[in-house]
Design a protein around this motif. Structure first.
Motif, PDB file in Angstrom:
ATOM      1  N   ILE A   1       0.844  -1.202   0.000  1.00  0.00           N
ATOM      2  CA  ILE A   1       0.000   0.000   0.000  1.00  0.00           C
ATOM      3  C   ILE A   1       0.877   1.248   0.000  1.00  0.00           C
ATOM      4  O   ILE A   1       0.634   2.202  -0.729  1.00  0.00           O
ATOM      5  CB  ILE A   1      -0.943  -0.014   1.231  1.00  0.00           C
ATOM      6  CG1 ILE A   1      -1.976  -1.127   1.060  1.00  0.00           C
ATOM      7  CG2 ILE A   1      -1.634   1.329   1.396  1.00  0.00           C
ATOM      8  CD1 ILE A   1      -2.774  -1.416   2.325  1.00  0.00           C
ATOM      9  N   PHE A   2       1.964   1.197   0.797  1.00  0.00           N
ATOM     10  CA  PHE A   2       2.867   2.335   0.864  1.00  0.00           C
ATOM     11  C   PHE A   2       3.440   2.655  -0.510  1.00  0.00           C
ATOM     12  O   PHE A   2       3.390   3.782  -0.982  1.00  0.00           O
ATOM     13  CB  PHE A   2       3.990   2.051   1.871  1.00  0.00           C
ATOM     14  CG  PHE A   2       5.112   3.048   1.817  1.00  0.00           C
ATOM     15  CD1 PHE A   2       4.967   4.289   2.410  1.00  0.00           C
ATOM     16  CD2 PHE A   2       6.309   2.749   1.163  1.00  0.00           C
ATOM     17  CE1 PHE A   2       5.991   5.222   2.351  1.00  0.00           C
ATOM     18  CE2 PHE A   2       7.338   3.681   1.107  1.00  0.00           C
ATOM     19  CZ  PHE A   2       7.178   4.918   1.703  1.00  0.00           C
ATOM     20  N   PHE A   3       3.984   1.627  -1.182  1.00  0.00           N
ATOM     21  CA  PHE A   3       4.620   1.881  -2.469  1.00  0.00           C
ATOM     22  C   PHE A   3       3.602   2.306  -3.526  1.00  0.00           C
ATOM     23  O   PHE A   3       3.894   3.168  -4.368  1.00  0.00           O
ATOM     24  CB  PHE A   3       5.412   0.657  -2.941  1.00  0.00           C
ATOM     25  CG  PHE A   3       6.795   0.600  -2.365  1.00  0.00           C
ATOM     26  CD1 PHE A   3       7.843   1.255  -2.990  1.00  0.00           C
ATOM     27  CD2 PHE A   3       7.040  -0.076  -1.177  1.00  0.00           C
ATOM     28  CE1 PHE A   3       9.115   1.230  -2.445  1.00  0.00           C
ATOM     29  CE2 PHE A   3       8.315  -0.110  -0.632  1.00  0.00           C
ATOM     30  CZ  PHE A   3       9.359   0.547  -1.258  1.00  0.00           C
ATOM     31  N   LEU A   4       2.409   1.737  -3.489  1.00  0.00           N
ATOM     32  CA  LEU A   4       1.392   2.139  -4.455  1.00  0.00           C
ATOM     33  C   LEU A   4       0.999   3.594  -4.215  1.00  0.00           C
ATOM     34  O   LEU A   4       0.849   4.390  -5.155  1.00  0.00           O
ATOM     35  CB  LEU A   4       0.161   1.224  -4.342  1.00  0.00           C
ATOM     36  CG  LEU A   4      -0.939   1.476  -5.382  1.00  0.00           C
ATOM     37  CD1 LEU A   4      -0.412   1.245  -6.792  1.00  0.00           C
ATOM     38  CD2 LEU A   4      -2.146   0.572  -5.125  1.00  0.00           C
ATOM     39  N   ALA A   5       0.869   3.958  -2.940  1.00  0.00           N
ATOM     40  CA  ALA A   5       0.500   5.338  -2.610  1.00  0.00           C
ATOM     41  C   ALA A   5       1.613   6.303  -3.013  1.00  0.00           C
ATOM     42  O   ALA A   5       1.348   7.374  -3.588  1.00  0.00           O
ATOM     43  CB  ALA A   5       0.219   5.458  -1.112  1.00  0.00           C
ATOM     44  N   VAL A   6       2.857   5.906  -2.734  1.00  0.00           N
ATOM     45  CA  VAL A   6       3.988   6.762  -3.118  1.00  0.00           C
ATOM     46  C   VAL A   6       4.010   6.933  -4.635  1.00  0.00           C
ATOM     47  O   VAL A   6       4.176   8.030  -5.157  1.00  0.00           O
ATOM     48  CB  VAL A   6       5.310   6.140  -2.624  1.00  0.00           C
ATOM     49  CG1 VAL A   6       6.505   6.764  -3.331  1.00  0.00           C
ATOM     50  CG2 VAL A   6       5.437   6.334  -1.126  1.00  0.00           C
ATOM     51  N   PHE A   7       3.793   5.827  -5.343  1.00  0.00           N
ATOM     52  CA  PHE A   7       3.774   5.897  -6.804  1.00  0.00           C
ATOM     53  C   PHE A   7       2.711   6.890  -7.283  1.00  0.00           C
ATOM     54  O   PHE A   7       2.979   7.783  -8.082  1.00  0.00           O
ATOM     55  CB  PHE A   7       3.499   4.505  -7.384  1.00  0.00           C
ATOM     56  CG  PHE A   7       3.037   4.523  -8.805  1.00  0.00           C
ATOM     57  CD1 PHE A   7       3.937   4.774  -9.838  1.00  0.00           C
ATOM     58  CD2 PHE A   7       1.692   4.333  -9.117  1.00  0.00           C
ATOM     59  CE1 PHE A   7       3.503   4.829 -11.152  1.00  0.00           C
ATOM     60  CE2 PHE A   7       1.255   4.375 -10.433  1.00  0.00           C
ATOM     61  CZ  PHE A   7       2.163   4.626 -11.444  1.00  0.00           C
ATOM     62  N   LEU A   8       1.486   6.738  -6.766  1.00  0.00           N
ATOM     63  CA  LEU A   8       0.398   7.616  -7.208  1.00  0.00           C
ATOM     64  C   LEU A   8       0.675   9.067  -6.809  1.00  0.00           C
ATOM     65  O   LEU A   8       0.407   9.994  -7.567  1.00  0.00           O
ATOM     66  CB  LEU A   8      -0.933   7.150  -6.617  1.00  0.00           C
ATOM     67  CG  LEU A   8      -1.481   5.867  -7.240  1.00  0.00           C
ATOM     68  CD1 LEU A   8      -2.702   5.386  -6.471  1.00  0.00           C
ATOM     69  CD2 LEU A   8      -1.836   6.081  -8.708  1.00  0.00           C
ATOM     70  N   TRP A   9       1.238   9.232  -5.619  1.00  0.00           N
ATOM     71  CA  TRP A   9       1.525  10.593  -5.151  1.00  0.00           C
ATOM     72  C   TRP A   9       2.548  11.275  -6.056  1.00  0.00           C
ATOM     73  O   TRP A   9       2.379  12.428  -6.439  1.00  0.00           O
ATOM     74  CB  TRP A   9       2.005  10.569  -3.701  1.00  0.00           C
ATOM     75  CG  TRP A   9       2.368  11.930  -3.225  1.00  0.00           C
ATOM     76  CD1 TRP A   9       3.590  12.398  -2.897  1.00  0.00           C
ATOM     77  CD2 TRP A   9       1.462  13.029  -3.062  1.00  0.00           C
ATOM     78  NE1 TRP A   9       3.524  13.717  -2.538  1.00  0.00           N
ATOM     79  CE2 TRP A   9       2.227  14.139  -2.635  1.00  0.00           C
ATOM     80  CE3 TRP A   9       0.085  13.185  -3.255  1.00  0.00           C
ATOM     81  CZ2 TRP A   9       1.661  15.381  -2.388  1.00  0.00           C
ATOM     82  CZ3 TRP A   9      -0.476  14.427  -3.003  1.00  0.00           C
ATOM     83  CH2 TRP A   9       0.299  15.506  -2.578  1.00  0.00           C
TER      84      TRP A   9
END
Lengths: 340, 577
Positions: free
Chosen positions: B12-20
Motif C-alpha cells: 500500500i505504501f509503495f502504491l500510494a507513493v507511486f500515485l503521489w
C-alpha cells in the motif's frame, strides 16, 4: 410420426391460459413503452446544419456611474515608480473611491500572453497589478480577480511573468482560462464576433473591470496596448481574426466598456513585438496613462512608440464606432510628474 | 505483526507513493506540485532500466544507482520487490484476489499451479537485453514500472482529470493513448483469468529479479519433505512457484502466504534449502533462448532501415535536450514523464512516427496542446529518468552566458508553405506566425507587397477631396475600410497609394486626398490593392519552437510547419553552413 404430437404437448401442455395472458400482458407493456419512447423522441425535421446556442451580446458596460461631473477622465503621469504613478494618477481622477465602491467585485484584465519574465516587458508589469489591486482593496473591493487567456500555457504565463506572485501578495485571485468559462457571444452589428467563444464566465458577479496593459510594438496591428489587450477575452482559434486585425479590435472595443484603463508605458517595447525577447527591444518611456477611455489611452501610447494614428488604424476606427475619443487632448488630461 | 500484514502495508505504501509522485509530476509551485518531490524515485529503483541503459550506453546515469539498492536486496532475499514494492504487482495481486473470490480450494490450486510458459519472461528478458547490445533499449515497453507510469500519466490521469480539472485547467491530450490504455487493461484484466498473469509470464523485470535470486542465503522452504497434502500454500501462492513440492526459487515473489497459512508451520523463510527440494529457475529451453537471441538480428535490421540517419523522418521533432536519435533510443524507457510534465502538452507518445523501435517515445506535436515549446521551460529534461532528454539549464536552452557561442537549442526549422499561407496564397493579411515568434530579433521576417485584389479594378466617376465615387461597386467579401486596402492608379506600380478609410456603396473615402499628379485621368482605371506582409523564415535564427505552427490560423495542416532540419541534436540534420 409421434413428433407433431410431442411438439403440440410441449407448446400447449406447459402453458396454461393464465401464463399465456401474463406473457401477452408483459409483451404489450414493453411494446407500449417502446412506442412511447419512439414518440417522445420523434424528430420529423432531422438534424440542423449546426447546433444553435444562445449567444450573449457583449461583456457589459462597467463605465463608472458617479464620476464627479466636470472631473478629469484621464491622467498622464511621468515617472519611473509604477506604484506611485498609478496612485497619483487615480488620485487626480477623484481617487479610487470614485471607481471602486465597497463590496465591488473587480476584474483586472492583464496582458499575460507570454511565459516571459516581467523584465522583458511583454506582459503587464506585476508592480502595476499590485498597485491597482492594492488600491481596489483599499477602496473596499470585496474581491479582485485577475485574468487573461494567454498564448502560452496559462499557469506558466501567470507564474513566470510574476503576475501570480503579485496577485498572491495583494490577495487578488488569478483565474486561468478553462473551457467552462467560455460561451458564444454575438456582437450586435458586428461582422466578426458572431457566435464566437468569449471568456464571459469570468464576468460572473463582477461589478467593475479595470484593464491593465503594457505598451508594445505589434507589426500587424501597429501597436498592442489597451484595446489589443481585449483580444485576450477571445477563445477558439481566434487568430483567424488577424486577417482583419483592425476590424476585430474595433469590435472588441464595443464588446466591453471598462471602468478604468491603466496603460503602463514606464518601459515600452519598441521593436520585435509583441513578444520582444531582449532588453534591447525596450525603451524607458517613463509614462503611465490612467483613463476611463481606452481609445484615448491608446492614442497616448501610440505617441510613446513614436508612431502616429495612421500607423494604428484601429484607433480611429474605434472612435468612429463610438468606443472613445482618439484625440485625447479633448479630454483635458491631467498631467503629472512623480519625479518632481 | 504477521509478515503478510507487513507485506500488505509495504504494498500500500509503495502504491500510494507511486500515485503521489504521479500527482506531483505537475508543473507548478503549489506544495503538491513539482518542487523537489523525487518523482522518479520508483523508476530509479529499476535494475532493468539500469542494466539495459548501461549495456546500451556503457554508462550508469547517476540517479539510476538507486537500482543497486534493489539489486543488493534481491541478491540476499529474492524477489522482495515483486511482492513488497512493485505498484503494478500490487494492482495485479489485488485484481487476482478479486477474481478468485468465492472460488473453491481446487480452483485456487489450479489457478496457482506452476506452468511451463512462466519461462517466457526469461526469453523476453534475453530478447530485450540482446536488443540493448545493439544499442536499442526496448525494455520500457514491457518493464512494469515505465509501463505503469506511462499508463497512469497518459491514460488514467487525463481521463480522470478531464472530468475533475484538478491537475490542469484544460483537458490534456495524448495521441493514440488508447493503445497504451488497452495494454494496461489487458495486463490488469488477465488477472481475472490467471492471477498475476503479467508477473508470472511476461514481466522482464521479474525475470531479472528471478535470475538475481540465484544465491539468496535466505529463502522459502519446507522443513520436511512430506506434509499432509492440504495444498493450502498452493491455494494462495502468488508466484506459482510450487511451495508444496520442488520449490522454484526464481518464481517466488515473496508474498509469504505459504508461510502465513501453513496449518502446521512447515514453511519457513530460513537460511537453508527446502527439504522438499528446490530448483533455481523453471525449465528453460535452449530453443527459447535461441529465438530470444534473434533480438540482435532484429535490432541490426532496424539499423539497416537507416531511420536514425539518412532515412530519418523530418517531421519527427524530439523535445529540447534530446540526444541524437541513436543515443536517444539507447536510453528512452517510454515512461511518459516528459509528456506528463510538459506544460504545453506538446510532447506526445509516438505510435509509428519514430519507427517501430520508437514506439511511445516522446515526439513533439505542435498542433496539439496549448502553445509551442516555451523558451523559458526546461521541465522535460529535468524529469527524464535516463537523460535521453538531457537536463538543460535555461542558459543552455536559450544560448546565454557560457552557451552564447553555440546559440540556443534548436528543435528544427520552420518552413512556410506558400500554397497554404494566407498572405502568400489567398491575398489575405495575417502575420500571426511573425507576431508569436519568441526570438529576438524575430526569426520570421516579412516582405511587404501590394497586390490588386480579385476583380479589384474600378473606374472613378468623380474625385472630390478624399472622396472617390466609383462607377460600379467593388465586389468583394473583404472589409475594404479596415486599414489594409489602398487605392492606386492602374498600371502605375510606382504611383502613390492611398489608404481606404471608408466605403459606402460606390463611394470610397480615402485617408488623404489624391494629390494633383496622382489624380487618375478621366476614365482611367484605379486598382484596389491589399497590403500583404508575407512571412519568411531566417533559418539561422529559427529555434524550431513551433509557436508559429501552433498558432497558424490555417488550422488543419498548418501553413508554417517545423521540420527537424537544423535541429541541434543531430549533426546529420544540419542545414546551414
Amino acid at each position: 410420426m409421434n413428433q407433431p404430437t410431442d411438439e403440440k404437448r410441449i407448446h400447449t401442455g406447459e402453458l396454461n391460459r393464465r401464463d399465456f395472458l401474463k406473457r401477452v400482458g408483459y409483451a404489450s407493456a414493453v411494446a407500449l413503452a417502446a412506442g412511447g419512447l419512439g414518440l417522445a423522441f420523434y424528430d420529423w425535421k432531422g438534424p440542423a446544419a449546426s447546433e444553435g446556442q444562445k449567444a450573449l451580446t457583449g461583456l457589459g458596460d462597467y463605465t463608472p456611474r458617479a464620476l464627479a461631473s466636470g472631473g478629469a477622465k484621464m491622467a498622464i503621469i511621468r515617472g519611473t515608480d509604477r506604484a506611485a504613478m498609478f496612485a497619483q494618477g487615480v488620485k487626480a481622477l477623484g481617487g479610487m473611491e470614485s471607481f471602486i465602491q465597497k463590496g465591488d467585485r473587480v476584474l483586472l484584465k492583464v496582458n499575460a500572453a507570454f511565459a516571459t519574465p516581467a523584465s522583458l516587458g511583454a506582459t503587464t508589469h506585476p508592480e502595476v497589478l499590485a498597485a491597482v489591486a492594492g488600491l481596489c482593496f483599499k477602496a473596499g473591493a470585496a474581491q479582485v480577480l485577475v485574468t487573461d487567456n494567454p498564448i502560452n500555457n496559462p499557469d506558466s504565463c501567470f507564474e513566470i511573468t510574476g503576475l501570480a506572485g503579485a496577485a498572491r501578495a495583494t490577495g487578488a485571485r488569478v483565474i486561468a482560462p478553462r473551457a467552462a468559462l467560455f460561451s458564444p457571444v454575438s456582437l450586435p452589428g458586428g461582422k466578426l464576433i458572431q457566435n464566437w467563444p468569449v471568456m464571459a464566465g469570468v464576468f460572473q458577479g463582477v461589478t467593475k473591470v479595470i484593464v491593465v496593459s503594457p505598451v508594445k510594438d505589434h507589426q500587424r496591428a501597429g501597436a498592442s496596448m489597451t484595446l489589443k489587450n481585449f483580444y485576450g477575452f477571445l477563445g477558439g482559434r481566434r487568430n483567424v481574426f488577424h486577417q482583419d486585425i483592425n476590424g476585430i479590435i474595433t469590435e472588441l472595443a464595443l464588446l466591453l466598456k471598462p471602468t478604468l484603463c491603466v496603460l503602463d508605458g514606464t518601459v515600452s517595447m519598441m521593436t520585435n513585438g509583441p513578444t520582444g525577447g531582449s532588453l534591447s527591444d525596450l525603451k524607458d518611456t517613463g509614462t503611465m496613462v490612467v483613463s476611463t477611455d481606452p481609445v484615448a489611452a491608446d492614442a497616448v501610447g501610440v505617441e510613446l512608440l513614436g508612431r502616429s494614428l495612421a500607423d494604428v488604424p484601429y484607433i480611429l476606427m474605434a472612435q468612429a464606432a463610438g468606443a472613445g475619443q482618439a484625440d485625447y487632448r479633448l479630454l483635458n488630461p491631467v498631467l503629472l510628474d512623480t519625479r518632481a | 505483526m504477521r509478515i503478510v500484514t507487513v507485506r500488505r502495508l509495504s504494498q500500500i505504501f509503495f502504491l500510494a507513493v507511486f500515485l503521489w509522485f504521479c500527482i506531483t509530476a505537475t508543473l507548478g509551485t503549489a506544495w503538491w506540485q513539482l518542487r523537489g518531490w523525487p518523482i522518479n524515485w520508483i523508476l530509479n529503483l529499476d535494475p532493468l532500466t539500469a542494466l539495459a541503459t548501461a549495456l546500451a550506453t556503457g554508462t550508469l546515469y547517476a540517479p539510476l544507482t538507486w537500482a543497486l539498492v534493489a539489486t543488493f536486496l534481491t541478491l540476499f532475499v529474492g524477489r522482495f520487490f515483486c511482492g513488497f514494492a512493485c505498484p503494478l504487482g500490487t494492482i495485479n495481486q489485488f485484481t487476482g484476489w478479486l477474481g478468485r473470490l468465492g472460488q473453491g480450494p481446487a480452483g485456487r490450486v489450479e489457478a496457482n499451479r506452476h506452468r511451463r510458459p512462466q519461462a517466457w519472461k526469461y526469453y523476453l528478458l534475453v530478447f530485450l537485453l540482446a536488443l540493448t547490445f545493439m544499442g536499442s533499449v526496448q525494455t520500457g515497453i514491457f518493464d512494469p514500472l515505465p509501463l505503469l507510469h506511462r499508463s497512469v500519466n497518459l491514460a488514467l490521469f487525463p481521463l480522470a482529470d478531464n472530468c475533475l480539472g484538478v491537475l490542469s485547467d484544460e483537458p490534456r491530450f495524448y495521441a493514440s493513448v488508447w493503445v497504451i490504455g488497452v495494454v494496461l487493461l489487458g495486463v490488469v484484466g488477465l488477472n481475472l483469468a490467471w492471477p498475476r498473469f503479467f508477473c508470472r509470464f511476461a514481466c522482464p523485470l521479474g525475470a531479472l529479479f528471478g535470475l538475481l535470486s540465484r544465491f539468496t542465503p535466505w529463502r522459502i522452504g519446507k522443513t520436511a519433505d512430506t506434509c499432509g497434502d492440504c495444498l493450502i500454500c498452493e491455494q494462495y501462492c502468488e508466484g506459482a512457484c510450487r511451495p508444496s513440492g520442488k520449490f522454484i526459487g526464481s518464481e517466488c515473489v515473496l508474498c509469504f502466504n505459504c508461510l502465513d497459512r501453513c496449518p502446521v508451520s512447515r514453511v519457513t523463510f530460513a537460511g537453508k534449502a527446502s527439504a522438499a527440494g528446490e530448483v533455481w529457475v523453471p525449465d528453460l529451453s535452449r530453443r527459447g533462448f535461441i529465438m530470444a537471441g534473434a533480438g540482435v538480428l532484429l535490432a541490426s535490421m532496424w539499423g539497416v532501415g537507416g531511420l536514425a540517419g539518412a532515412n530519418r523522418d523530418p517531421s519527427l521533432i524530439r523535445p529540447p535536450g534530446a540526444l541524437d536519435e541513436e543515443r536517444f533510443l539507447a536510453r528512452c524507457i517510454r515512461c511518459g514523464q516528459c509528456m506528463r510534465i510538459c506544460p504545453g502538452n506538446i510532447i506526445q507518445p509516438a505510435l509509428f512516427e519514430a519507427g517501430v523501435q520508437g514506439l511511445w517515445t516522446p515526439t513533439v506535436n505542435y498542433r496539439i496542446g496549448r502553445s509551442g515549446c516555451q523558451p523559458n521551460c526546461i521541465a522535460c529534461g529535468q524529469v527524464c529518468p535516463t537523460a535521453a532528454i538531457r537536463p538543460l539549464s535555461l542558459e543552455e536552452k536559450q544560448g546565454l552566458g557560457e552557451f552564447a557561442a553555440q546559440g540556443p537549442i534548436r528543435l528544427g526549422t520552420a518552413f512556410v508553405d506558400r500554397g497554404r499561407c494566407l498572405p502568400w496564397a489567398m491575398d489575405r493579411p495575417c502575420l500571426v506566425c511573425h507576431e508569436l515568434c519568441p526570438v529576438s530579433p524575430k526569426a520570421i521576417f516579412t516582405r511587404t507587397v501590394f497586390e490588386t485584389i480579385r476583380d479589384g479594378q474600378a473606374v472613378p466617376a468623380r474625385v472630390q477631396g478624399p472622396g472617390v465615387e466609383l462607377e460600379a461597386p467593388i465586389s468583394t467579401e473583404a472589409n475594404l475600410a479596415n486599414g489594409d486596402y489602398y487605392l492606386r492608379s492602374t498600371g502605375q506600380p510606382e504611383a502613390a497609394l492611398r489608404r481606404i478609410a471608408g466605403l459606402a456603396g460606390t463611394r470610397l473615402t480615402l485617408e488623404r486626398p489624391l494629390a494633383g499628379e496622382s489624380l487618375p485621368a478621366m476614365g482611367a482605371r484605379v486598382d484596389i490593392v491589399v497590403r500583404l506582409a508575407r512571412p519568411f523564415v531566417d533559418a539561422a535564427k529559427c529555434i524550431g519552437c513551433g509557436m508559429c505552427e501552433h498558432e497558424c490560423p490555417v488550422s488543419g495542416r498548418r501553413a508554417i510547419r517545423v521540420y527537424s532540419e537544423n535541429e541541434s541534436r543531430s549533426r546529420l540534420g544540419r542545414m546551414l553552413i
